[in-house]
Design a protein around this motif. Structure first.
Motif, short mmCIF file in Angstrom:
data_model
loop_
_atom_site.label_atom_id
_atom_site.label_comp_id
_atom_site.label_asym_id
_atom_site.label_seq_id
_atom_site.Cartn_x
_atom_site.Cartn_y
_atom_site.Cartn_z
N ARG A 68 0.85 -1.20 0.00
CA ARG A 68 0.00 0.00 0.00
C ARG A 68 0.88 1.24 0.00
O ARG A 68 0.98 1.96 1.00
CB ARG A 68 -0.89 -0.04 1.25
CG ARG A 68 -2.04 0.91 1.19
CD ARG A 68 -3.19 0.49 2.08
NE ARG A 68 -4.35 1.31 1.78
CZ ARG A 68 -5.17 1.09 0.77
NH1 ARG A 68 -4.99 0.07 -0.01
NH2 ARG A 68 -6.17 1.91 0.54
N ARG A 83 -16.83 10.11 -6.27
CA ARG A 83 -16.56 8.92 -5.45
C ARG A 83 -17.67 7.89 -5.63
O ARG A 83 -17.40 6.70 -5.79
CB ARG A 83 -16.48 9.32 -3.97
CG ARG A 83 -15.21 10.01 -3.60
CD ARG A 83 -14.13 9.04 -3.14
NE ARG A 83 -14.53 8.25 -2.00
CZ ARG A 83 -14.05 7.03 -1.76
NH1 ARG A 83 -13.18 6.47 -2.57
NH2 ARG A 83 -14.44 6.36 -0.70
N LEU A 100 -13.13 8.05 2.69
CA LEU A 100 -12.43 6.77 2.54
C LEU A 100 -12.83 5.72 3.58
O LEU A 100 -12.12 4.74 3.76
CB LEU A 100 -10.92 6.95 2.55
CG LEU A 100 -10.33 7.78 1.42
CD1 LEU A 100 -8.81 7.76 1.49
CD2 LEU A 100 -10.78 7.23 0.07
N MET A 101 -13.96 5.96 4.24
CA MET A 101 -14.43 5.00 5.24
C MET A 101 -14.47 3.58 4.70
O MET A 101 -14.11 2.62 5.38
CB MET A 101 -15.84 5.41 5.69
CG MET A 101 -16.51 4.43 6.63
SD MET A 101 -18.26 4.84 6.85
CE MET A 101 -18.16 6.40 7.73
N ASN A 102 -14.89 3.44 3.44
CA ASN A 102 -15.07 2.08 2.92
C ASN A 102 -13.75 1.32 2.73
O ASN A 102 -13.75 0.14 2.47
CB ASN A 102 -15.92 2.05 1.64
CG ASN A 102 -15.14 2.49 0.42
OD1 ASN A 102 -14.22 3.30 0.53
ND2 ASN A 102 -15.51 1.97 -0.74
N LEU A 103 -12.63 2.03 2.85
CA LEU A 103 -11.35 1.33 2.78
C LEU A 103 -10.90 0.82 4.15
O LEU A 103 -9.98 0.03 4.25
CB LEU A 103 -10.26 2.26 2.21
CG LEU A 103 -10.49 2.73 0.79
CD1 LEU A 103 -9.38 3.67 0.36
CD2 LEU A 103 -10.59 1.56 -0.17
N ASP A 146 -18.95 6.64 1.88
CA ASP A 146 -18.08 7.19 2.90
C ASP A 146 -18.84 7.58 4.16
O ASP A 146 -18.42 8.45 4.92
CB ASP A 146 -17.35 8.44 2.35
CG ASP A 146 -16.33 8.06 1.29
OD1 ASP A 146 -15.84 6.93 1.32
OD2 ASP A 146 -16.02 8.91 0.43
#
Lengths: 468, 468
Positions: free
Chosen positions: A169, A260, B329-332, B359
């Protein structure tokens, strides 16, 4: 004098432009790039990819470099692979009328890389892969100079593109920003290779995904560009997938959040995460076409007036799986949902949605995260740890996402969408609305995806369409 | 002879009937009960409540008993409270023409209870509260005998109603079932008091919620009744709240799952969890009216043909709060949702729904679980532990639930519902569909609840309604 010079630079608007692989695949394409850059004095930093495909069956230089590196690592003959890479560059330098010194430099650079230490194959491959962008940047800088432009190549190590040391990453480190920001003060044009940076101890690392897009975004953010122009091979982002909808309307302006949501559900014009460094600094991003630079493109900004258009795009993505868990009196068990999610977390699967009834809960995940073994293990764990009445796994879900800033406040929008879907005769398996203000998600069977997409497009984008 | 007698009993259908507080509040009401029971030979076990309210401002005997018990515990004078309880029973025994012995027995029983050990106030109160059902069952059994019926009172200890020893969550233990099942073999009618059972060491415990309903369901399940009749004071369960919709249609037949969903969202005709023991054994339940026993009532069964009617009822409940969490970027972040739910779990709050965007994530909970302090602590923990971009708490949500078995497979149903809501001009804050096949949930602002309920009722239940 010196002072006023700096002041002038600071007052001037400044654009960072990034050109993708197809934009720099041939001498002709590079001439277009040069025309674009020189036509606007604000275009100050140019980030370039490696030469991409010239025609659909072509092989990108990066892929040729991967073959070359792998041959070297496996002890196979490298010369034929090296020759293919060199011939791609030679074709370009010859046609651009650049000195043969450039070709010799490229060959020498590649042979240096090939002779690197092979102990860490991942580091070795990173260095090989980065050769495409790096040499192309040198080549393009040389061409700018040839036609009389004040331009120079800057290496990411000198420029300050610092990255972390997590091979899985790779991300830019903000510690590099101060040095990168100084690029603004350089005189003349800067040509900067995309796709890679250096760790603090000077090790080259390529980005896992997003390639040159991410380099452009990092540089644009660090220098505080007024605009980050992302040149690719389409005129704009469209309101729907052009392979499904004939001539969909272009999106003129959208917000980061809209982008997004669209990218999440299958819009693949660019890699959305790559643009994040620019978003974080509120740098506007413009998606433009190298082959049609006068087209307005799609501008991505922080905020837009969403009264103008409620639905900006419709995305669809297949490949989702629903895992349905049913247990009588589930809602009395505090912690049931948390324990269910923990199983997925421990199996390292991120989930998309968790629609819930009174005595049941579904977990919607991307099917690609599941192997047959993983699926069986998860179902087994749910049975064992949560003692449900039933666990049902259903593959072949598609998610259809209506995207538009502020759409949640538009009365009747869900009704219009659901009515359009009903018109196709398809059944809605899932609706998710309530958290995001930017999207409305319908889960449907994959076989219904196309007809629903068409009907929704008609409902929200075909103005002359008369409702039955 | 004995053998054939048993066979006959086993072959005969058998009903367990439960009569609620208003059904046994006066002598007149008890006569109705007796008429109902004796009119059908299959009605074999009668579970009774304590005398309830005779008129709207009246006080239930159970509440009088609570006052009596609390007076005793606090060392206050108990006689006036005792007299109020006794006078309620005396009024009934006198009017029914029962022997004054019954009243004396009740007084003696209550004085016994009052003199119990007060060290454990919870146990003491349980014994006091249970006196209403217990003495009423004895009284009613005596009245059956008086009019020549073969009937007897059975105490839950003798009958086998065993409960666990968790005062906060009293439940029946299946170990008692074998003994309870023998009630089927008793000759004549059985009158059984609701609301309480005994732990294995013989301690009396009352059920926390559901009172006599739960006793009836436990007994019906244990004896394997062919029908559990739950007599109350309404003709049936209605398709919508009669205080909002004028003369809503009655529900003739619904499934357990439909009942669960309706009860969840504010249908308070009966306590749904109380019926669970019957559901677990697939015993059909009929809700009937003591004051109009010929009305068909509402039959609750395991399965029904849902092609006949897609939407069986519409429920609405206010008092929900949405806690919206937004993080770029919550879903990451694998585990984000789990960690969020864990905070709620640790604060001992169960949640209802968790709609999610890319997100962002919302947690919908019942507002009554929140105090101001708890809300502040939760928001603080979310900020500290999850570092979100924003946390927004919104109170005053209502949930509107369309209920109907198999409705998920009805094309266009969501569209009809969303269109009806749009017609009111109200905005849909949340839609949850996808896990339950039995319901479709809309989150709306509380001030829009009534108009939406009316419009949905028109759409799904008023046949002559002409769509605009």
């Amino acid at each position: 004098m010196q002072l006023s010079f700096y002041l002038r630079l600071d007052l001037m608007n400044m654009k960072v432009c990034k050109f993708g692989g197809t934009s720099v695949a041939t001498a002709d394409q590079i001439r277009k790039v040069v025309d674009i850059v020189t036509s606007d004095a604000e275009r100050k930093i140019v980030v370039v990819s490696a030469p991409g495909k010239r025609f659909s069956d072509d092989v990108k230089v990066t892929d040729l470099l991967i073959r070359l590196g792998e041959a070297a690592l496996s002890g196979a003959e490298t010369d034929p692979h090296l020759e293919r890479v060199l011939s791609r560059f030679r074709e370009i330098t010859d046609e651009l009328g650049l000195s043969t010194d450039i070709s010799s430099e490229i060959e020498s650079d590649l042979r240096d890389r090939l002779s690197n230490d092979k102990e860490d194959s991942s580091l070795y491959m990173d260095t090989m892969k980065a050769a495409g962008e790096d040499n192309n940047a040198k080549l393009i800088a040389a061409y700018f100079s040839l036609i009389g432009c004040d331009a120079k190549y800057i290496n990411p190590k000198d420029g300050g593109l610092l990255v972390n040391d997590r091979p899985q990453r790779v991300r830019a480190l903000s510690e590099g920003d101060e040095r990168l920001a100084k690029l603004r003060e350089e005189s003349g044009l800067i040509v900067f290779p995309g796709f890679f940076g250096f760790t603090k101890d000077g090790t080259l690392r390529t980005f896992n995904r997003g390639g040159s897009d991410i380099t452009g975004a990092i540089v644009a953010a660090a220098v505080g560009a007024d605009l980050y122009e992302n040149f690719t091979d389409v005129d704009s982002v469209f309101a729907a997938n052009p392979t499904v909808i004939e001539n969909p309307v272009p999106i003129k302006t959208m917000t980061y959040r809209e982008m997004r949501e669209l990218a999440y559900a299958g819009f693949s014009v660019f890699h959305d995460e790559a643009l994040i460094p620019a978003f974080r600094k509120s740098i506007p991003v413009c998606i433009k076409n190298t082959n049609n630079p006068n087209a307005p493109g799609t501008l991505i900004v922080k905020e837009r007036d969403y009264n103008e258009q409620q639905v900006i795009g419709i995305a669809a993505d297949s490949g989702f799986t629903a895992i349905y868990v049913d247990k009588f009196l589930m809602n009395l068990e505090i912690g049931f949902g948390r324990r269910l999610l923990q199983i997925f977390e421990e199996e390292e699967i991120s989930y998309e949605h968790t629609p819930s009834g009174i005595d049941n809960l579904s977990i919607i995940i991307r099917t690609r995260f599941l192997t047959k073994e993983k699926e069986e293990r998860i179902v087994g764990r749910i049975h064992k740890e949560l003692e449900p009445d039933a666990v049902i796994v259903e593959h072949d879900y598609s998610m259809i996402v209506l995207v538009g800033e502020g759409m949640q406040y538009t009365t009747g929008l869900a009704a219009r969408a659901a009515t359009a879907i009903a018109k196709t005769g398809a059944n809605i398996e899932m609706i998710n609305q309530g958290s995001s203000e930017v999207s409305l998600v319908f889960g449907v069977k994959v076989q219904d995806e196309t007809k629903i997409l068409k009907e929704l497009y008609k409902e929200f984008f075909v103005k002359s369409y008369v409702k039955s």
